[in-house]
Design an enzyme around this catalytic site. Structure first.
Site, PDB file in Angstrom:
ATOM      1  N   HIS A 271       0.624  -1.357   0.105  1.00 59.74           N
ATOM      2  CA  HIS A 271       0.002   0.014  -0.120  1.00 59.74           C
ATOM      3  C   HIS A 271       0.778   1.302   0.168  1.00 59.74           C
ATOM      4  O   HIS A 271       0.490   2.178   0.502  1.00 59.74           O
ATOM      5  CB  HIS A 271      -0.947  -0.001   1.262  1.00 59.74           C
ATOM      6  CG  HIS A 271      -1.970  -1.055   1.361  1.00 59.74           C
ATOM      7  ND1 HIS A 271      -3.117  -1.010   0.561  1.00 59.74           N
ATOM      8  CD2 HIS A 271      -1.737  -2.368   1.631  1.00 59.74           C
ATOM      9  CE1 HIS A 271      -3.872  -2.029   0.792  1.00 59.74           C
ATOM     10  NE2 HIS A 271      -3.057  -3.028   1.397  1.00 59.74           N
TER      11      HIS A 271
ATOM     12  N   ASN B 243     -10.145  -2.918   2.579  1.00 65.31           N
ATOM     13  CA  ASN B 243     -10.101  -2.818   1.231  1.00 65.31           C
ATOM     14  C   ASN B 243     -11.424  -2.589   0.578  1.00 65.31           C
ATOM     15  O   ASN B 243     -12.481  -2.642   1.092  1.00 65.31           O
ATOM     16  CB  ASN B 243      -9.409  -4.095   0.767  1.00 65.31           C
ATOM     17  CG  ASN B 243      -7.850  -4.269   1.010  1.00 65.31           C
ATOM     18  OD1 ASN B 243      -7.482  -3.416   1.241  1.00 65.31           O
ATOM     19  ND2 ASN B 243      -7.559  -5.671   1.294  1.00 65.31           N
TER      20      ASN B 243
ATOM     21  N   TYR C   3       0.817  -4.297  12.220  1.00 61.68           N
ATOM     22  CA  TYR C   3       0.685  -2.788  11.842  1.00 61.68           C
ATOM     23  C   TYR C   3       1.383  -1.713  12.709  1.00 61.68           C
ATOM     24  O   TYR C   3       2.274  -0.965  12.615  1.00 61.68           O
ATOM     25  CB  TYR C   3      -0.644  -2.463  11.835  1.00 61.68           C
ATOM     26  CG  TYR C   3      -1.240  -3.003  10.728  1.00 61.68           C
ATOM     27  CD1 TYR C   3      -1.525  -4.226  10.466  1.00 61.68           C
ATOM     28  CD2 TYR C   3      -1.621  -2.163   9.519  1.00 61.68           C
ATOM     29  CE1 TYR C   3      -2.031  -4.665   9.245  1.00 61.68           C
ATOM     30  CE2 TYR C   3      -2.395  -2.789   8.313  1.00 61.68           C
ATOM     31  CZ  TYR C   3      -2.411  -3.889   8.233  1.00 61.68           C
ATOM     32  OH  TYR C   3      -3.016  -4.528   7.063  1.00 61.68           O
TER      33      TYR C   3
HETATM   34 FE1  HDD Z   1      -2.489  -4.930   5.404  1.00 66.77          FE
HETATM   35  C1  HDD Z   1      -1.027  -1.693   5.121  1.00 66.77           C
HETATM   36  C2  HDD Z   1      -5.424  -3.575   4.305  1.00 66.77           C
HETATM   37  C3  HDD Z   1      -3.749  -7.993   5.471  1.00 66.77           C
HETATM   38  C4  HDD Z   1       0.341  -5.938   6.811  1.00 66.77           C
HETATM   39  N1  HDD Z   1      -3.256  -3.041   4.702  1.00 66.77           N
HETATM   40  C5  HDD Z   1      -2.259  -1.862   4.724  1.00 66.77           C
HETATM   41  C6  HDD Z   1      -3.141  -0.750   4.243  1.00 66.77           C
HETATM   42  C7  HDD Z   1      -4.390  -1.194   4.162  1.00 66.77           C
HETATM   43  C8  HDD Z   1      -4.259  -2.668   4.348  1.00 66.77           C
HETATM   44  C9  HDD Z   1      -5.644  -0.637   3.510  1.00 66.77           C
HETATM   45  C10 HDD Z   1      -2.727   0.497   3.964  1.00 66.77           C
HETATM   46  C11 HDD Z   1      -2.974   1.477   5.368  1.00 66.77           C
HETATM   47  C12 HDD Z   1      -2.565   2.970   5.140  1.00 66.77           C
HETATM   48  O1  HDD Z   1      -3.134   3.558   4.128  1.00 66.77           O
HETATM   49  O2  HDD Z   1      -1.318   3.279   5.598  1.00 66.77           O
HETATM   50  N2  HDD Z   1      -4.300  -5.688   4.877  1.00 66.77           N
HETATM   51  C13 HDD Z   1      -5.238  -4.965   4.594  1.00 66.77           C
HETATM   52  C14 HDD Z   1      -6.608  -5.899   4.549  1.00 66.77           C
HETATM   53  C15 HDD Z   1      -6.054  -7.028   4.798  1.00 66.77           C
HETATM   54  C16 HDD Z   1      -4.684  -7.046   5.211  1.00 66.77           C
HETATM   55  C17 HDD Z   1      -8.012  -5.459   4.110  1.00 66.77           C
HETATM   56  C18 HDD Z   1      -6.809  -8.301   4.984  1.00 66.77           C
HETATM   57  C19 HDD Z   1      -8.007  -8.344   5.417  1.00 66.77           C
HETATM   58  N3  HDD Z   1      -1.813  -6.529   5.910  1.00 66.77           N
HETATM   59  C20 HDD Z   1      -2.676  -7.885   5.775  1.00 66.77           C
HETATM   60  C21 HDD Z   1      -1.741  -8.833   6.795  1.00 66.77           C
HETATM   61  C22 HDD Z   1      -0.600  -8.321   7.138  1.00 66.77           C
HETATM   62  C23 HDD Z   1      -0.574  -6.888   6.819  1.00 66.77           C
HETATM   63  C24 HDD Z   1      -2.348 -10.294   6.822  1.00 66.77           C
HETATM   64  C25 HDD Z   1       0.428  -9.027   7.718  1.00 66.77           C
HETATM   65  C26 HDD Z   1       0.692  -9.854   8.491  1.00 66.77           C
HETATM   66  N4  HDD Z   1      -0.618  -3.987   5.879  1.00 66.77           N
HETATM   67  C27 HDD Z   1       0.335  -4.590   6.608  1.00 66.77           C
HETATM   68  C28 HDD Z   1       1.518  -3.909   6.975  1.00 66.77           C
HETATM   69  C29 HDD Z   1       1.288  -2.319   6.473  1.00 66.77           C
HETATM   70  C30 HDD Z   1      -0.306  -2.826   5.686  1.00 66.77           C
HETATM   71  C31 HDD Z   1       2.682  -4.277   6.442  1.00 66.77           C
HETATM   72  C32 HDD Z   1       1.861  -1.835   5.421  1.00 66.77           C
HETATM   73  C33 HDD Z   1       1.971  -0.226   5.635  1.00 66.77           C
HETATM   74  C34 HDD Z   1       1.231  -0.261   6.863  1.00 66.77           C
HETATM   75  O3  HDD Z   1       0.909  -1.485   7.177  1.00 66.77           O
HETATM   76  O4  HDD Z   1       1.209   0.664   7.683  1.00 66.77           O
HETATM   77  O5  HDD Z   1       1.536  -3.769   8.150  1.00 66.77           O
END
Ligand code: HDD
Length: 694
Positions: free
Chosen positions: A72, A145, A359
């Site tokens: 993202h 999402n 997160y």
């Molecule tokens: Fe995630 C970012 C949505 C599964 C780890 N995720 C991130 C963002 C969104 C989502 C909208 C962007 C937030 C922003 O605008 O700053 N992610 C989802 C959805 C998931 C999902 C709807 C499943 C239902 N994500 C998911 C899993 C993991 C992560 C299973 C890790 C085990 N996601 C992350 C992260 C991020 C992230 C690495 C990257 C940047 C951030 O968090 O702030 O932690």
């Protein structure tokens, strides 16, 4: 002469708009006389290390970037507010849900998943829809999402999924696309992804605008009321403007013509005062429903069809302000699924549980320390009281001696009254829902998560024929970029478990000689799930041009009457008009007046618009029949099933573009604008596409 510095403004000085009459200073506040010439030994150098002004400027520049989000990375943030339109104290004790009319500020960040920060907006990809609600009881982050299911069931698989989707580690490409071997290799070895694959190969992953997308909290959460009673809940965002997507060929071209298409669209709408709104909906259900439902409600690869549990609307999100500073707000905003408030709780969904770790951890890395909650965009708007202290960049530092608990310092204890100061509050504070847990420690996946095909099929059969064709085309396109034929075959083997007709179309599209065998399923799919009409975009199209954009291409001598009545009618219908002309300076209309343009024709292909109209004077129709950008404008509009309004003088151009003999009801002659404005409410003339809608 230098003006005097306003000492009272202190550290806030740098937060003011950078106006012309400000005196430039160093970061330490010392006035600077010249920041364009490095201090040198003589006018021709060498440069001197002594120059503290130059070194400070370069040092700070060198450190301007923070790590981009690992997923993202490309996002766009908007301020707004949420207003509760129906209180639900029977379900939740959260203050945000308890009194109709409660209003809280919000910050929403939309994003793509796979691409880097600079990747194009129209990549075929899931869109993030993350909202921070600044409630009176702390921040609640709904990090969702635009698709209600996910690729995997267990968070431990997330690094594999993302590694496979992102550019291959040896070559560093492809960027912002899933059309490559690694992605489809992983997917074809991961049957639990099949429902999500149907969604990502649908038009949901090429939205026309952030404003025209649904959003979903994805997981099942819990709502807990004041008596401690819990219900399960799924969160939905429903856009007031309805849903709409582009077609794939348009997406490819938009990425070239305007890689910022989505962010520009929402920025422009908000600057124009056309504030997008979404309703917040909840699907609420209890343990009995959860036990009887065909699938496990803790499995994030499954939906609960709206026809089975209706979505109840409880509030409205209005986005009404663009950011002042992209870095400070959109880049630094830190969403955490663990940010919940009393009255909302997690479930045991293994994907959600893992996210709650990831997160917080990622913000530490991205924002450089544990004090990211001090950054204004992340700070709660209600009071914060705790004994956490110090650390990198601590900005809000409490006064006083006491920094531990229990203590005798805060408050007045001389007269044996209870010591005061921050204390846990069992009555109002967050308490975890006491879900019963008694199990052996296992690394296992529940049997109840094992049907990977039934809902994938349900999604496919819920689409209109046009949408089904788009899905078959998308799968064919993506798999055609896969070099290994065994991966292509394995994928088609999965499709056979979803829909044999779809599998055959894709196999044919890939030029396969024979249909590969179906992949053995872990559990016999339920083949007869009924279609869920809510899953189709086209079946739920809004029948309105509100919030959409007309590209009005004008050239010399265009009838001023038509231009003015058409513009008025479109704006009256809540649409926007962008004038395209041979020169950005404008074009002379039939009344002899110059009409300024927003775009020059070769920078404004018709893919940027929802419908187009072309109005030209007599000679111009002939003149532009030779002009490639004008021909492309018409050709693309035709190929993408757009409505085309035209004045009779434009016929030579329509002939040159080869569409004159194919004119259908999607072409509307302009004079009285009403028939055209009425026609474009359908958004596209789908009959032009080979497949007829059911
Ligand atoms: Fe995630 C970012 C949505 C599964 C780890 N995720 C991130 C963002 C969104 C989502 C909208 C962007 C937030 C922003 O605008 O700053 N992610 C989802 C959805 C998931 C999902 C709807 C499943 C239902 N994500 C998911 C899993 C993991 C992560 C299973 C890790 C085990 N996601 C992350 C992260 C991020 C992230 C690495 C990257 C940047 C951030 O968090 O702030 O932690």
């Amino acid at each position: 002469m230098a003006k005097e510095i306003d000492l009272d403004s202190g550290g806030a000085n740098h937060q003011k708009p950078r106006g012309e009459d400000d005196i430039m200073t160093t970061a330490q506040g010392a006035p600077v006389a010249d920041d364009q010439n490095w201090l040198k030994a003589g006018a021709r150098g060498p440069s001197l290390l002594e120059d503290h002004i130059a070194r400070e400027k370069i040092f700070h520049f060198d450190h301007e970037r923070i790590p981009e989000r690992v997923v993202h990375a490309r996002g766009y943030g908007i301020h707004g507010h949420f207003e509760l339109t129906r209180a639900i104290p029977e379900y939740s004790r959260a203050a945000i849900f308890n009194e109709t009319g409660v209003k809280v500020p919000t910050f929403t960040r939309f994003s793509t998943v796979a691409g880097n920060k600079g990747s194009p907006d129209l990549a075929r990809d899931v869109r993030g829809f993350a909202t921070k609600f600044y409630t009176s009881e702390g921040n609640w982050d709904l990090v969702g999402n635009n698709i209600p299911v996910f690729f995997i069931q267990d968070a431990i698989k997330f690094p594999d999924l993302i590694h496979a989707a992102k550019p291959a580690p040896d070559r560093g490409f492809p960027q912002a696309q899933t059309a490559h071997d690694n992605f489809w290799d992983f997917i074809s070895l991961t049957p639990e992804s099949m429902n999500m694959v149907m969604w990502i190969m649908s038009d949901r992953t090429i939205p026309r605008s952030f404003r025209f997308m649904e959003g979903f909290g994805v997981h099942t959460f819990r709502l807990v009321n004041a008596k401690g009673k819990a219900h399960f809940v799924k969160f939905h965002w429903k856009p007031h403007l309805g849903m709409q997507s582009v077609v794939w060929n348009e997406a490819l071209k938009i990425n070239g013509a305007d890689p910022d298409f989505h962010r520009r669209d929402i920025w422009d709408a908000i600057e124009a005062g056309d504030f997008p709104k979404w309703d917040l909906g909840i699907q609420v259900f209890d343990e009995t429903f959860a036990e009887e439902f065909e699938f496990d409600v803790l499995d994030a690869t499954k939906i609960i069809p709206e026809e089975q549990v209706p979505v109840e609307i409880i509030g409205t999100l209005t986005m009404d302000a663009n950011v002042d500073n992209f870095f400070a707000e959109t880049e630094q905003v830190a969403f955490c699924t663990q940010n919940i408030v009393p009255g909302i709780d997690f479930t045991e969904d293994p994907l959600l549980q893992g996210r709650n770790f990831s997160y917080l951890d990622t913000q530490l890395k991205r924002l450089g320390g544990p004090n990211f909650t001090h950054i204004p965009i992340n700070a709660s708007k209600c009071p914060v009281r705790h004994f956490q202290q110090d650390g990198h960049m601590a900005m809000t530092n409490p006064k006083g001696r006491v920094n531990y608990e229990p203590n005798s310092w805060s408050g007045d204890i001389d007269d044996n009254r209870e010591p005061r100061g921050p204390r846990g509050c069992p009555m109002h504070g967050f308490t975890s829902y006491e879900a019963p847990v008694e199990s052996p420690k296992l690394r296992a996946r529940s049997e109840t998560f094992a049907d990977h095909y039934s809902q994938a099929r349900q999604f496919y059969v819920s689409q209109t024929p046009v949408e089904q064709k788009h899905m078959a085309d998308a799968l064919t396109f993506e798999l055609s970029k896969v070099e290994r034929s065994d991966i292509r075959a394995r994928m088609v083997g999965h499709l056979r478990n979803i829909d044999d007709d779809l599998a055959s179309k894709v196999a044919e599209g890939l030029g396969m000689e024979k249909l590969p065998a179906a992949i053995p399923a872990a559990r016999e799919p339920i083949t007869d799930l009924p279609p869920s009409p809510a899953l189709s975009i086209l079946a739920n199209a809004p029948k309105s041009f509100k919030g959409r954009k007309l590209g009005l291409y004008l050239a010399e001598g265009a009838d001023a009457g038509i231009v003015s009545s058409l513009t008025k009618a479109i704006e009256g219908a809540g649409g926007m008009v962008e004038i395209v002309a041979p020169h950005v300076g404008g074009t002379k209309l039939s009344d002899g007046k110059n009409r300024p343009a927003n775009q020059k024709i070769d920078g404004a292909p018709s893919v940027l618009y929802d419908a187009v109209a072309i109005v030209m004077g007599k000679d111009a129709g002939e003149k532009f029949a030779d002009d490639k950008p004008s021909i492309d404008f018409v050709n693309d509009a035709f190929a993408h099933a757009k409505f085309i309004g035209f004045s009779p003088e434009v016929m030579p151009l329509l002939k040159a573009a080869g569409v004159a003999e194919k004119m259908d009801d999607g072409f509307v002659e302009l004079g009285d604008p009403a028939p055209f404005v009425n026609a474009i409410k359908d958004l596209r003339f789908w009959d032009r596409m080979a497949v007829k809608q059911a």
